[in-house]
Structures are given as structure tokens and as C-alpha cells.
Design a protein around this motif. Structure first.
Motif, PDB file in Angstrom:
ATOM      1  N   SER A  18       0.808  -1.220   0.000  1.00 60.15           N
ATOM      2  CA  SER A  18       0.000   0.000   0.000  1.00 60.15           C
ATOM      3  C   SER A  18       0.840   1.267   0.000  1.00 60.15           C
ATOM      4  CB  SER A  18      -0.940  -0.004   1.198  1.00 60.15           C
ATOM      5  OG  SER A  18      -0.195  -0.008   2.394  1.00 60.15           O
ATOM      6  N   GLY A  19       2.168   1.130   0.064  1.00 63.07           N
ATOM      7  CA  GLY A  19       3.036   2.300  -0.015  1.00 63.07           C
ATOM      8  C   GLY A  19       3.305   2.968   1.314  1.00 63.07           C
ATOM      9  N   PRO A  38      10.618  -4.804 -13.728  1.00 63.73           N
ATOM     10  CA  PRO A  38      11.571  -3.769 -13.347  1.00 63.73           C
ATOM     11  C   PRO A  38      11.036  -2.938 -12.173  1.00 63.73           C
ATOM     12  CG  PRO A  38      10.449  -3.133 -15.359  1.00 63.73           C
ATOM     13  CD  PRO A  38       9.995  -4.531 -15.019  1.00 63.73           C
ATOM     14  N   LEU A  39      11.933  -2.206 -11.538  1.00 61.52           N
ATOM     15  CA  LEU A  39      11.584  -1.401 -10.371  1.00 61.52           C
ATOM     16  C   LEU A  39      10.485  -0.389 -10.680  1.00 61.52           C
ATOM     17  CD1 LEU A  39      12.193  -0.571  -7.452  1.00 61.52           C
ATOM     18  CD2 LEU A  39      13.950   0.950  -8.326  1.00 61.52           C
ATOM     19  N   HIS A  40      10.533   0.258 -11.837  1.00 59.06           N
ATOM     20  CA  HIS A  40       9.554   1.299 -12.145  1.00 59.06           C
ATOM     21  C   HIS A  40       8.141   0.750 -12.352  1.00 59.06           C
ATOM     22  CE1 HIS A  40       9.521   0.323 -16.452  1.00 59.06           C
ATOM     23  NE2 HIS A  40      10.832   0.218 -16.359  1.00 59.06           N
ATOM     24  N   ASP A  46       8.993   9.242  -7.325  1.00 57.36           N
ATOM     25  CA  ASP A  46       8.557  10.013  -6.160  1.00 57.36           C
ATOM     26  C   ASP A  46       8.346   9.130  -4.930  1.00 57.36           C
ATOM     27  OD1 ASP A  46       8.577  12.309  -7.680  1.00 57.36           O
ATOM     28  OD2 ASP A  46       6.449  12.163  -8.185  1.00 57.36           O
ATOM     29  N   GLU A  47       8.008   7.867  -5.137  1.00 55.55           N
ATOM     30  CA  GLU A  47       7.736   6.969  -4.020  1.00 55.55           C
ATOM     31  C   GLU A  47       9.010   6.390  -3.401  1.00 55.55           C
ATOM     32  OE1 GLU A  47       3.475   4.987  -5.138  1.00 55.55           O
ATOM     33  OE2 GLU A  47       5.215   4.331  -6.290  1.00 55.55           O
TER      34      GLU A  47
END
Length: 145
Positions: A18-19, A38-40, A46-47
Motif C-alpha cells: 500500500s506504499g 523492473p523497479l519502475h 517520487d515513491e
């Protein structure tokens, strides 16, 4: 994940999802390899926090500083809302951003007021169809058909 970090449990994984918190680099490596992405795909720039990049600190002259008083401790226990149950709904970012504006457009005070109206309508329709389960009404009393 447990092999890399034994402290990761369902609650921590949910927070990552959930960030609320980010995985460690080792945990991130495991997630990326398991999900094969991939990471993106998981996080935006921004996160992701980069601790090596420090923001500039602006010094404020002593005479312009406002004194900060400590807050009194909250002596109430638990959730302070008068309603005791919470319902959670997962939506995409665009919907989450637009929902308050849409609710305001249709005259709702906030998203919770819209949700309550939807639930009241659902309960009413359920009772009209002959539902026999006990259902709590808006004022908190319980009714049965």
C-alpha cells in the motif's frame, strides 16, 4: 521473502504493497525477481526515498522562530469515531483522486457520506426484496424483516 528477511509478515507486506513503507534493498531484489518486473513497474521515482540525497536545510534566524508547545496527550482510547466498523475499498490512483470531486459535485459532504448513502440504499433494497438478516440502520438500531 522469509528467507531474506524473517521479520516480513502479512502486515508488513501489506504496508509495502500500500506504499506505507518501502522494502529494504534485499527485499526489493526478491520482489523484483519473484514478480519478474523492473523497479519502475512497482514504484514511481517520487515513491522511492534516496537516503544519500539530503535536502537543503534553510536556517531560520532565532528572532523569527515561533515557539512550539508540546501537544497534550490524547487520553481517549481506540478509534475516536462514533461508528465502530471500517470498510476499505481498493481503487486505482485516478479514481482515488477524482472521487472527492465527484462526490462534491453530486452534493455529498465527503466520500464517507457517499459511501453511507450507497450502503443505506443497498440495505433498503435488501429489505424491499424480503431480506431476513438483521441489518443495522443509520441510527445504529438493529432491525429485521
Amino acid at each position: 521473502m522469509k528467507e531474506v528477511e524473517p521479520r516480513v509478515d502479512v502486515a508488513l507486506y501489506s504496508k509495502m504493497e500500500s506504499g506505507i513503507c518501502l522494502p529494504t534493498p534485499a527485499q526489493m531484489g526478491v520482489l523484483l525477481s519473484v514478480l519478474d518486473c523492473p523497479l519502475h513497474d512497482l514504484y514511481t521515482l517520487d515513491e522511492i526515498a534516496f537516503p544519500s540525497i539530503q535536502p537543503k536545510v534553510i536556517e531560520t534566524p532565532e528572532e523569527t522562530r515561533v515557539p512550539v508547545r508540546p501537544r497534550k496527550p490524547d487520553r481517549r482510547k481506540g478509534d475516536r469515531h462514533r461508528k465502530t466498523r471500517r470498510i476499505c475499498l481498493r481503487v486505482d490512483n485516478a479514481t482515488a483522486a477524482a472521487l472527492p470531486k465527484i462526490c462534491d459535485y453530486f452534493g455529498y459532504k465527503n466520500v464517507q457520506a457517499w459511501q453511507q448513502d450507497c450502503l443505506d440504499t443497498l440495505i433498503h433494497n435488501y429489505q424491499q426484496e424480503g431480506g431476513t438478516e438483521y441489518v443495522s440502520t443509520r441510527d445504529g438500531s438493529t432491525t429485521a424483516d
